[in-house]
Structures are given as structure tokens and as C-alpha cells.
Design a protein around this motif. Structure first.
Motif, PDB file in Angstrom:
ATOM      1  N   LEU A   1     -13.982  -4.399   0.538  1.00 18.80           N
ATOM      2  CA  LEU A   1     -13.477  -3.148   1.270  1.00 18.80           C
ATOM      3  C   LEU A   1     -12.057  -3.292   1.491  1.00 18.80           C
ATOM      4  CD1 LEU A   1     -14.060  -0.453   2.638  1.00 18.80           C
ATOM      5  CD2 LEU A   1     -14.541  -1.682   4.612  1.00 18.80           C
ATOM      6  N   VAL A   2     -11.354  -2.349   1.368  1.00 17.74           N
ATOM      7  CA  VAL A   2      -9.975  -2.055   1.793  1.00 17.74           C
ATOM      8  C   VAL A   2     -10.000  -1.385   2.930  1.00 17.74           C
ATOM      9  CG1 VAL A   2      -7.626  -1.663   1.297  1.00 17.74           C
ATOM     10  CG2 VAL A   2      -9.004  -2.872  -0.348  1.00 17.74           C
ATOM     11  N   ILE A   3      -9.264  -1.674   4.052  1.00 22.99           N
ATOM     12  CA  ILE A   3      -9.260  -0.594   5.132  1.00 22.99           C
ATOM     13  C   ILE A   3      -7.770  -0.274   5.153  1.00 22.99           C
ATOM     14  CG2 ILE A   3      -9.434  -0.358   7.637  1.00 22.99           C
ATOM     15  CD1 ILE A   3     -11.699  -2.241   7.502  1.00 22.99           C
ATOM     16  N   GLY A   4      -7.269   0.893   4.996  1.00 19.69           N
ATOM     17  CA  GLY A   4      -5.946   1.316   4.770  1.00 19.69           C
ATOM     18  C   GLY A   4      -5.641   2.187   6.024  1.00 19.69           C
ATOM     19  N   GLU A   5      -4.310   2.397   6.137  1.00 19.96           N
ATOM     20  CA  GLU A   5      -3.915   3.268   7.169  1.00 19.96           C
ATOM     21  C   GLU A   5      -2.656   4.181   6.767  1.00 19.96           C
ATOM     22  OE1 GLU A   5      -0.628   1.159   6.353  1.00 19.96           O
ATOM     23  OE2 GLU A   5      -2.587   0.412   6.405  1.00 19.96           O
ATOM     24  N   THR A   6      -2.464   5.275   7.216  1.00 18.10           N
ATOM     25  CA  THR A   6      -1.154   6.253   6.839  1.00 18.10           C
ATOM     26  C   THR A   6      -0.165   5.873   7.279  1.00 18.10           C
ATOM     27  OG1 THR A   6      -2.029   7.898   8.245  1.00 18.10           O
ATOM     28  CG2 THR A   6      -3.039   7.797   6.077  1.00 18.10           C
ATOM     29  N   SER A   7       0.354   4.828   7.356  1.00 19.04           N
ATOM     30  CA  SER A   7       1.680   4.373   8.021  1.00 19.04           C
ATOM     31  C   SER A   7       2.983   4.674   7.539  1.00 19.04           C
ATOM     32  CB  SER A   7       1.998   2.868   8.197  1.00 19.04           C
ATOM     33  OG  SER A   7       1.624   2.251   6.889  1.00 19.04           O
ATOM     34  N   CYS A   8       2.761   4.917   6.194  1.00 18.76           N
ATOM     35  CA  CYS A   8       3.936   5.469   5.347  1.00 18.76           C
ATOM     36  C   CYS A   8       3.482   6.185   4.110  1.00 18.76           C
ATOM     37  CB  CYS A   8       4.867   4.392   4.787  1.00 18.76           C
ATOM     38  SG  CYS A   8       4.465   3.262   3.524  1.00 18.76           S
TER      39      CYS A   8
ATOM     40  N   MET B   1      -0.405   5.669  -2.495  1.00 16.07           N
ATOM     41  CA  MET B   1      -1.101   4.445  -3.202  1.00 16.07           C
ATOM     42  C   MET B   1      -2.436   4.350  -3.118  1.00 16.07           C
ATOM     43  SD  MET B   1      -2.406   1.072  -2.649  1.00 16.07           S
ATOM     44  CE  MET B   1      -1.375   0.362  -1.309  1.00 16.07           C
ATOM     45  N   TYR B   2      -2.945   4.542  -1.955  1.00 16.22           N
ATOM     46  CA  TYR B   2      -4.305   4.363  -1.392  1.00 16.22           C
ATOM     47  C   TYR B   2      -5.213   5.611  -2.230  1.00 16.22           C
ATOM     48  CZ  TYR B   2      -3.358   1.591   2.741  1.00 16.22           C
ATOM     49  OH  TYR B   2      -2.907   0.607   3.510  1.00 16.22           O
ATOM     50  N   GLU B   3      -4.408   6.567  -2.211  1.00 16.10           N
ATOM     51  CA  GLU B   3      -5.314   7.811  -3.568  1.00 16.10           C
ATOM     52  C   GLU B   3      -5.783   6.878  -4.569  1.00 16.10           C
ATOM     53  OE1 GLU B   3      -3.107  11.526  -3.739  1.00 16.10           O
ATOM     54  OE2 GLU B   3      -3.267  11.837  -1.679  1.00 16.10           O
ATOM     55  N   LEU B   4      -4.859   6.334  -5.339  1.00 20.32           N
ATOM     56  CA  LEU B   4      -5.124   5.560  -6.698  1.00 20.32           C
ATOM     57  C   LEU B   4      -6.002   4.506  -6.261  1.00 20.32           C
ATOM     58  CD1 LEU B   4      -1.600   5.780  -8.030  1.00 20.32           C
ATOM     59  CD2 LEU B   4      -3.463   7.267  -8.472  1.00 20.32           C
ATOM     60  N   LEU B   5      -5.697   3.805  -5.300  1.00 19.08           N
ATOM     61  CA  LEU B   5      -6.679   2.461  -4.997  1.00 19.08           C
ATOM     62  C   LEU B   5      -8.238   3.014  -4.822  1.00 19.08           C
ATOM     63  CD1 LEU B   5      -6.543  -0.581  -4.468  1.00 19.08           C
ATOM     64  CD2 LEU B   5      -6.197   0.174  -2.045  1.00 19.08           C
TER      65      LEU B   5
ATOM     66  N   GLN C   1      -6.375   7.411   9.677  1.00 17.98           N
ATOM     67  CA  GLN C   1      -5.181   8.308   9.933  1.00 17.98           C
ATOM     68  C   GLN C   1      -4.327   8.049  11.166  1.00 17.98           C
ATOM     69  OE1 GLN C   1      -4.271  10.882   7.660  1.00 17.98           O
ATOM     70  NE2 GLN C   1      -6.036  10.756   6.301  1.00 17.98           N
ATOM     71  N   LEU C   2      -3.445   7.379  10.833  1.00 18.56           N
ATOM     72  CA  LEU C   2      -2.567   6.831  11.974  1.00 18.56           C
ATOM     73  C   LEU C   2      -1.543   7.933  12.406  1.00 18.56           C
ATOM     74  CD1 LEU C   2      -1.516   4.373  13.764  1.00 18.56           C
ATOM     75  CD2 LEU C   2       0.425   4.049  11.597  1.00 18.56           C
ATOM     76  N   PRO C   3      -1.538   8.156  13.706  1.00 18.99           N
ATOM     77  CA  PRO C   3      -0.485   9.132  14.419  1.00 18.99           C
ATOM     78  C   PRO C   3       0.705   8.516  14.330  1.00 18.99           C
ATOM     79  CG  PRO C   3      -1.702   8.076  15.957  1.00 18.99           C
ATOM     80  CD  PRO C   3      -2.355   7.535  14.795  1.00 18.99           C
ATOM     81  N   GLN C   4       2.003   9.365  14.008  1.00 10.67           N
ATOM     82  CA  GLN C   4       3.390   8.726  13.939  1.00 10.67           C
ATOM     83  C   GLN C   4       4.267   9.049  15.057  1.00 10.67           C
ATOM     84  OE1 GLN C   4       4.279   8.831   9.857  1.00 10.67           O
ATOM     85  NE2 GLN C   4       2.637   7.449   9.305  1.00 10.67           N
ATOM     86  N   GLY C   5       3.538   9.826  16.027  1.00 11.16           N
ATOM     87  CA  GLY C   5       4.453  10.070  17.500  1.00 11.16           C
ATOM     88  C   GLY C   5       3.739   9.506  18.225  1.00 11.16           C
ATOM     89  N   ALA C   6       3.669   8.247  18.632  1.00  6.65           N
ATOM     90  CA  ALA C   6       3.087   7.497  19.643  1.00  6.65           C
ATOM     91  C   ALA C   6       3.105   7.746  20.964  1.00  6.65           C
ATOM     92  CB  ALA C   6       3.223   5.966  19.503  1.00  6.65           C
ATOM     93  N   ASP C   7       4.269   8.516  21.363  1.00  9.44           N
ATOM     94  CA  ASP C   7       4.543   8.896  22.756  1.00  9.44           C
ATOM     95  C   ASP C   7       4.079  10.526  23.076  1.00  9.44           C
ATOM     96  OD1 ASP C   7       6.190  10.633  20.840  1.00  9.44           O
ATOM     97  OD2 ASP C   7       7.478  10.684  22.317  1.00  9.44           O
ATOM     98  N   ARG C   8       3.102  11.005  22.097  1.00  7.84           N
ATOM     99  CA  ARG C   8       2.499  12.410  22.168  1.00  7.84           C
ATOM    100  C   ARG C   8       1.012  11.990  22.893  1.00  7.84           C
ATOM    101  NH1 ARG C   8       5.184  16.208  19.243  1.00  7.84           N
ATOM    102  NH2 ARG C   8       7.526  15.282  19.016  1.00  7.84           N
TER     103      ARG C   8
END
Length: 382
Positions: free
Chosen positions: A100-107, A113-117, A127-134
Motif C-alpha cells: 500500500l502507498v499512503i499519499g498526501e496532497t502536499s503539492c 502523480m498519485y492519480e496515475l499511481l 487530503q492535506l490542508p495547506q493553510g495550517a493557521d486556519r
């Protein structure tokens, strides 16, 4: 540990790829279940509590990039290309051993790439939030961590209790602390080991030993190096460099080795694989251990976060703590997040009155001479 044992260990770590395959093969034969991860944001405590062995898919192999060519564009980050290319490698790799590969939406690059993988390998995506201060970002990430827990419970066929998560967090904290203590040895003048040696040790222990073995070996190495440092002269000889930016697996020869060959000493690895991912610890005394695990992840000062004040604050602290003479910012070619953030790091360096250099690299060997000239010129400024 003796000097000879230390040299033998470094030699093992320099030839890590072949030995890593043997190590993973032995794990599989003992019935271990392996999950691959790319990023520090994946909460490994949950994988540990589930009984999964986690392996790092950031392999840094230029040869793997060639294997990804039909599916991925050539102007994509080499870390992404190389990791994906391992799918097609004729040699056994971390990717092939992972069930199993555990991915994250960091970029964005990794996200697509994960869609192809996912068409070729079993994938679970966080799904990683990218505004950590919210405020809602924290709630979202806690939800994502709980969702991962439920997925792994389903996969492993059992319930994972809070005490298992707490025990796993305690073990991971011990491992991070062991890495931190080793890295803090380089605060000494002179440093008892080179930046290249430090990187080899951090990578090698991560890839060739189970978690308890890593902690034990790092503690043994730290004790040995502390003793060795007492025999070193106290005078300050080399300029001290802080390395920041992208992960340097795959480019360590063009960064660490070139800088140190030119006469400086890399004493601080702020980037991924170094201090960036070890300093946040899980608060194991929190009533809700899952929230504590999630909060630790969001404290990582990665350029994918907006705003990313944590990275700048950390560089400011480390520059003083490690008595830094120069800052070198490593940007993997086409990594837009770190490329744009160079301007903030340069501005910070100017404010600290510390010389700054940015180096854009990929995994090829073709530019070593050019980079060597550039590093020598930068060090002359110091």
C-alpha cells in the motif's frame, strides 16, 4: 563502538540500495506488511500502531526518472519522477515491496502523480490542508487522520485502541529525540562528524533497521561521537553552513559533498530528512492522542504551507544555535513551492547578516563541475 566499526557502518550506508532490498526481502519473509510513504506529513504513529512497517519512497535514483518518462512530463520535480519510476524498475525496490502507498496532497505535482499511481498500485490518499493557521484546517486534518485510522483498521481486520496509538507515539518520539541528539552534536566547534557523515547515518538507520534498532544504534553512535569530540582541538577552522530547502536524497553528492570538499562544514540540515521533521513531537499526555498526532504534523514548516512562518522562524533559531556563517538553499528543479520561497529565505538571511546562496538541482550528475565552481565562489565570500 570503535573507530573501525564506525568506518564499516558508514561504508554500509554508502552502499545502501542493495542492502535495503535485502532488508525488505527479509521483512517480507517474516510476514511483515509494508506501506510506502513519500512525505513527512503522513502520521507514521498510526501506521506503527496498525502493525505496518513504513518505508520511504523518496529514493533519489536518477535511473528511475528514465523509467517514468512515458507517463510523466520531463519538467516535473525529480523526487516525484523518481518515486513513480520505481514502479517500473527491474530491481526490487521500496515501491515493489509496499502493499500500500499512503499519499498526501502536499503539492500539485504529487497530487496528479498519485492519480496515475492509483491505476497501478493500491493507494490511500490523505487530503492535506495547506493553510495550517486556519482553524478549519486543523479540524480537517484531524478528520483525515481518523479516516486513515479507520481504513487501516479495516485493512488489518482489528480495532486500534488509544493506548496502542499512545505507545506508538512514545516510540516515534524516542526515535525523533535520538535523531535530534545526534544532529545537535554538530553545534560543537569543531563538529565531531561531517554533514555528509550525518546524512549517511540518518538515511542508513532509517532504511536498514526497525524502529527499536534505529534508536539503539543512534544512541550508540551519539555516545561514540561525543567521546571522539573530546579529542578534537577547540579552534574554529571551517565556515559553518546551514542547509535548507528540499530533501537532499539524490543530490547529496552535489550539495553536501561539494560544500565540504570546498572547505566548509555543513553543520545543520534544516530540510526534510533533517531537523524539519524531528523537532515537532507528539504530546503523549494529551487526552485525545489522535488530535496530538495530527497537531504534530501541522507543525512541520514545509513550503507547501501558506503562510510558512515556521520555516523562517526555525532558520532564525538554528542560525544562532549552530553559529552559522552561511545559508545554502537547495531547490529541486521545478519544485515551485520551495523555488518561490527562496525570496523569503534570502530576505531573512540578509536581515541576519548571513550570506545566502540558492542552488537549483536535479538528480543528474551532469552539472557537478558547474556547481562545484559556484560553491567555491560562495565560500570565498565567507
Amino acid at each position: 563502538m570503535t573507530d573501525e566499526e564506525y568506518r564499516e557502518l558508514l561504508s554500509r550506508f554508502r552502499n545502501i540500495r542493495a542492502e535495503e532490498r535485502s532488508y525488505l526481502d527479509a521483512l517480507k519473509k517474516r510476514g511483515a506488511r509494508i506501506a510506502g510513504v513519500f512525505c513527512s506529513f503522513v502520521p507514521l504513529e498510526i501506521l506503527d500502531a496498525a502493525g505496518l512497517c513504513s518505508v520511504n519512497l523518496r529514493n533519489g535514483e536518477e535511473s528511475s526518472i528514465l523509467l517514468s518518462g512515458e507517463d510523466l512530463p520531463g519538467n516535473l520535480c525529480p523526487l516525484i519522477q523518481s518515486g513513480y519510476g520505481e514502479l517500473f524498475s527491474p530491481r526490487s525496490s521500496c515501491m515493489s515491496f509496499s502493499e500500500l502507498v499512503i499519499g498526501e496532497t502536499s503539492c500539485d505535482g504529487k497530487k496528479k502523480m498519485y492519480e496515475l499511481l492509483a491505476e497501478k498500485k493500491e493507494l490511500y490518499l490523505m487530503q492535506l490542508p495547506q493553510g495550517a493557521d486556519r482553524p478549519y484546517a486543523r479540524k480537517m486534518w484531524i478528520h483525515e487522520c481518523r479516516r486513515l485510522l479507520r481504513e487501516l483498521e479495516k485493512r488489518m481486520g482489528r480495532t486500534i485502541c488509544g493506548e496502542e496509538l499512545r505507545a506508538a507515539s512514545r516510540a516515534r518520539n524516542s526515535y525523533r529525540l535520538a535523531r535530534l541528539r545526534l544532529m545537535q552534536l554538530l553545534r560543537r566547534i569543531p563538529a565531531p562528524l561531517s554533514g555528509e557523515e550525518l546524512f549517511l547515518i540518518l538515511e542508513g538507520t532509517e532504511r536498514l533497521f526497525p524502529l527499536p534498532g534505529r534508536i539503539s544504534l543512534l544512541c550508540e553512535l551519539t555516545a561514540y561521537l561525543e567521546e571522539r569530540s573530546r579529542l578534537l582541538p577547540e579552534e574554529r577552522e571551517r565556515k559553518r553552513i546551514l542547509l535548507t530547502g528540499c530533501p537532499i536524497g539524490g543530490v547529496s553528492e552535489k550539495t553536501l559533498r561539494l560544500i565540504e570538499s570546498a572547505g566548509a562544514s555543513v553543520v545543520c540540515l534544516e530540510n526534510c530528512g533533517g531537523l524539519k521533521e524531528v523537532c515537532p513531537m507528539v504530546d503523549i499526555d494529551r487526552e485525545d492522542i489522535m488530535e496530538a498526532i495530527a497537531d504534530r504534523c501541522l507543525e512541520i514548516g514545509c513550503a507547501v504551507m501558506d503562510p510558512n512562518r515556521r520555516r523562517l522562524d526555525r532558520i532564525r533559531e538554528l542560525s544562532k544555535e549552530y553559529r552559522i556563517d552561511g545559508i545554502v538553499d537547495i531547490v529541486l528543479r521545478t519544485c515551485h513551492s520551495y523555488s518561490v520561497e527562496r525570496f523569503s529565505v534570502k530576505e531573512l538571511s540578509e536581515g541576519l547578516k548571513i550570506p545566502y546562496s540558492s542552488v537549483e538541482v536535479d538528480y543528474s550528475r551532469s552539472e557537478i563541475l558547474r556547481l562545484a565552481t559556484r560553491m567555491e565562489a560562495f565560500l570565498e565570500l565567507l
